[in-house]
Design a protein around this motif. Structure first.
Motif, mmCIF file in Angstrom:
data_model
loop_
_atom_site.group_PDB
_atom_site.id
_atom_site.type_symbol
_atom_site.label_atom_id
_atom_site.label_comp_id
_atom_site.label_asym_id
_atom_site.label_seq_id
_atom_site.Cartn_x
_atom_site.Cartn_y
_atom_site.Cartn_z
ATOM 1 N N LEU A 197 0.836 -1.197 0.000
ATOM 2 C CA LEU A 197 0.000 0.000 0.000
ATOM 3 C C LEU A 197 0.873 1.250 0.000
ATOM 4 C CD1 LEU A 197 -2.766 1.398 0.126
ATOM 5 C CD2 LEU A 197 -2.659 1.178 2.624
ATOM 6 N N ALA A 198 1.917 1.255 0.805
ATOM 7 C CA ALA A 198 2.828 2.400 0.834
ATOM 8 C C ALA A 198 3.472 2.610 -0.533
ATOM 9 C CB ALA A 198 3.903 2.189 1.903
ATOM 10 N N ARG A 199 3.803 1.538 -1.201
ATOM 11 C CA ARG A 199 4.377 1.633 -2.548
ATOM 12 C C ARG A 199 3.345 2.195 -3.526
ATOM 13 N NH1 ARG A 199 5.818 2.906 -6.708
ATOM 14 N NH2 ARG A 199 6.840 1.708 -8.300
ATOM 15 N N ALA A 200 2.100 1.762 -3.413
ATOM 16 C CA ALA A 200 1.045 2.205 -4.325
ATOM 17 C C ALA A 200 0.790 3.707 -4.208
ATOM 18 C CB ALA A 200 -0.241 1.431 -4.061
ATOM 19 N N VAL A 201 0.849 4.245 -2.994
ATOM 20 C CA VAL A 201 0.550 5.677 -2.827
ATOM 21 C C VAL A 201 1.663 6.563 -3.368
ATOM 22 C CG1 VAL A 201 -1.035 5.334 -0.896
ATOM 23 C CG2 VAL A 201 1.362 5.838 -0.435
ATOM 24 N N GLN A 202 2.767 5.983 -3.753
ATOM 25 C CA GLN A 202 3.808 6.763 -4.419
ATOM 26 C C GLN A 202 3.394 7.119 -5.843
ATOM 27 O OE1 GLN A 202 7.357 4.393 -4.077
ATOM 28 N NE2 GLN A 202 7.617 4.874 -1.903
ATOM 29 N N ASP A 203 2.519 6.309 -6.448
ATOM 30 C CA ASP A 203 2.094 6.512 -7.832
ATOM 31 C C ASP A 203 0.620 6.872 -7.973
ATOM 32 O OD1 ASP A 203 4.656 5.838 -8.796
ATOM 33 O OD2 ASP A 203 4.170 3.704 -8.751
ATOM 34 N N LEU A 204 -0.174 6.610 -6.963
ATOM 35 C CA LEU A 204 -1.624 6.827 -7.034
ATOM 36 C C LEU A 204 -2.071 7.744 -5.904
ATOM 37 C CD1 LEU A 204 -2.777 3.119 -7.561
ATOM 38 C CD2 LEU A 204 -2.741 4.907 -9.294
ATOM 39 N N PRO A 205 -3.178 8.460 -6.111
ATOM 40 C CA PRO A 205 -3.748 9.231 -5.002
ATOM 41 C C PRO A 205 -4.138 8.288 -3.854
ATOM 42 C CG PRO A 205 -4.792 9.825 -7.089
ATOM 43 C CD PRO A 205 -3.929 8.623 -7.348
ATOM 44 N N ILE A 206 -4.039 8.759 -2.626
ATOM 45 C CA ILE A 206 -4.304 7.916 -1.460
ATOM 46 C C ILE A 206 -5.712 7.316 -1.487
ATOM 47 C CG2 ILE A 206 -4.981 9.832 0.051
ATOM 48 C CD1 ILE A 206 -3.059 6.719 1.174
ATOM 49 N N GLY A 207 -6.698 8.103 -1.907
ATOM 50 C CA GLY A 207 -8.071 7.588 -1.959
ATOM 51 C C GLY A 207 -8.208 6.429 -2.919
ATOM 52 N N THR A 208 -7.597 6.560 -4.084
ATOM 53 C CA THR A 208 -7.641 5.486 -5.072
ATOM 54 C C THR A 208 -6.876 4.268 -4.572
ATOM 55 O OG1 THR A 208 -7.816 7.073 -6.881
ATOM 56 C CG2 THR A 208 -7.052 4.859 -7.448
ATOM 57 N N ALA A 209 -5.682 4.486 -4.054
ATOM 58 C CA ALA A 209 -4.873 3.364 -3.575
ATOM 59 C C ALA A 209 -5.601 2.603 -2.468
ATOM 60 C CB ALA A 209 -3.523 3.869 -3.075
ATOM 61 N N TYR A 210 -6.212 3.329 -1.543
ATOM 62 C CA TYR A 210 -6.919 2.669 -0.447
ATOM 63 C C TYR A 210 -8.147 1.923 -0.954
ATOM 64 C CZ TYR A 210 -9.095 1.737 4.014
ATOM 65 O OH TYR A 210 -9.661 1.095 5.081
ATOM 66 N N ALA A 211 -8.879 2.525 -1.883
ATOM 67 C CA ALA A 211 -10.060 1.856 -2.447
ATOM 68 C C ALA A 211 -9.666 0.567 -3.162
ATOM 69 C CB ALA A 211 -10.790 2.798 -3.400
ATOM 70 N N VAL A 212 -8.588 0.626 -3.923
ATOM 71 C CA VAL A 212 -8.109 -0.569 -4.608
ATOM 72 C C VAL A 212 -7.655 -1.616 -3.591
ATOM 73 C CG1 VAL A 212 -6.273 -1.462 -6.119
ATOM 74 C CG2 VAL A 212 -7.514 0.633 -6.748
ATOM 75 N N TRP A 213 -6.931 -1.189 -2.577
ATOM 76 C CA TRP A 213 -6.428 -2.092 -1.532
ATOM 77 C C TRP A 213 -7.574 -2.811 -0.826
ATOM 78 C CZ3 TRP A 213 -5.785 -1.103 4.058
ATOM 79 C CH2 TRP A 213 -4.855 -1.938 4.672
ATOM 80 N N THR A 214 -8.589 -2.051 -0.433
ATOM 81 C CA THR A 214 -9.718 -2.679 0.261
ATOM 82 C C THR A 214 -10.554 -3.523 -0.693
ATOM 83 O OG1 THR A 214 -11.082 -0.705 0.000
ATOM 84 C CG2 THR A 214 -9.883 -0.933 2.062
ATOM 85 N N GLY A 215 -10.657 -3.090 -1.954
ATOM 86 C CA GLY A 215 -11.404 -3.875 -2.942
ATOM 87 C C GLY A 215 -10.764 -5.230 -3.184
ATOM 88 N N ILE A 216 -9.439 -5.242 -3.290
ATOM 89 C CA ILE A 216 -8.730 -6.511 -3.468
ATOM 90 C C ILE A 216 -8.968 -7.418 -2.261
ATOM 91 C CG2 ILE A 216 -6.432 -7.559 -3.576
ATOM 92 C CD1 ILE A 216 -5.612 -5.118 -5.306
ATOM 93 N N GLY A 217 -8.957 -6.826 -1.069
ATOM 94 C CA GLY A 217 -9.237 -7.610 0.138
ATOM 95 C C GLY A 217 -10.647 -8.173 0.145
ATOM 96 N N ALA A 218 -11.607 -7.374 -0.296
ATOM 97 C CA ALA A 218 -13.003 -7.833 -0.331
ATOM 98 C C ALA A 218 -13.182 -8.966 -1.340
ATOM 99 C CB ALA A 218 -13.928 -6.664 -0.667
ATOM 100 N N VAL A 219 -12.605 -8.796 -2.526
ATOM 101 C CA VAL A 219 -12.699 -9.838 -3.548
ATOM 102 C C VAL A 219 -12.000 -11.110 -3.074
ATOM 103 C CG1 VAL A 219 -11.944 -10.500 -5.875
ATOM 104 C CG2 VAL A 219 -13.002 -8.270 -5.492
ATOM 105 N N GLY A 220 -10.824 -10.947 -2.490
ATOM 106 C CA GLY A 220 -10.094 -12.108 -1.996
ATOM 107 C C GLY A 220 -10.843 -12.850 -0.905
ATOM 108 N N THR A 221 -11.415 -12.096 0.021
ATOM 109 C CA THR A 221 -12.153 -12.711 1.122
ATOM 110 C C THR A 221 -13.397 -13.436 0.615
ATOM 111 O OG1 THR A 221 -11.365 -11.013 2.644
ATOM 112 C CG2 THR A 221 -13.323 -12.253 3.311
ATOM 113 N N ALA A 222 -14.148 -12.783 -0.258
ATOM 114 C CA ALA A 222 -15.357 -13.414 -0.804
ATOM 115 C C ALA A 222 -15.003 -14.658 -1.617
ATOM 116 C CB ALA A 222 -16.127 -12.417 -1.661
ATOM 117 N N SER A 223 -13.943 -14.570 -2.406
ATOM 118 C CA SER A 223 -13.527 -15.710 -3.231
ATOM 119 C C SER A 223 -13.053 -16.877 -2.371
ATOM 120 C CB SER A 223 -12.411 -15.285 -4.186
ATOM 121 O OG SER A 223 -12.865 -14.267 -5.051
ATOM 122 N N LEU A 224 -12.265 -16.577 -1.349
ATOM 123 C CA LEU A 224 -11.812 -17.651 -0.462
ATOM 124 C C LEU A 224 -12.971 -18.269 0.308
ATOM 125 C CD1 LEU A 224 -8.446 -16.210 0.876
ATOM 126 C CD2 LEU A 224 -8.777 -18.132 -0.691
ATOM 127 N N GLY A 225 -13.975 -17.462 0.634
ATOM 128 C CA GLY A 225 -15.160 -18.013 1.283
ATOM 129 C C GLY A 225 -15.844 -19.040 0.404
#
Length: 77
Positions: free
Chosen positions: A16-44
């Motif tokens: 996440l720290a690496r991502a915010v070097q290239d992306l706005p914090i809001g976008t990076a955080y949204a992508v980070w949490t989205g990946i977590g949501a997709v991963g969690t739902a898929s693993l479920g």
């Protein structure tokens, strides 16, 4: 499991720290949490036999499209 969780958390925060070097914090955080949501739902579905209904898969897909869209409009490559 605790050690694995701590290691995964550290890796996740570093990425996440690496991502915010290239992306706005809001976008990076949204992508980070989205990946977590997709991963969690898929693993479920895969690991815990949660139902893979068409509605559930549709909304997981919507999250993925949102992640890709945010990445594209925020200058991500």
């Amino acid at each position: 499991p605790t050690v694995g969780t701590v290691v995964a958390l550290i890796i996740s925060m570093v990425l996440l720290a690496r991502a915010v070097q290239d992306l706005p914090i809001g976008t990076a955080y949204a992508v980070w949490t989205g990946i977590g949501a997709v991963g969690t739902a898929s693993l479920g579905i895969v690991l815990f036999d949660e139902p893979a209904t068409s509605a559930r898969l549709l909304f997981i897909s919507v999250i993925i499209f949102g992640i890709v869209g945010l990445h594209l409009v925020s200058g991500g490559h």
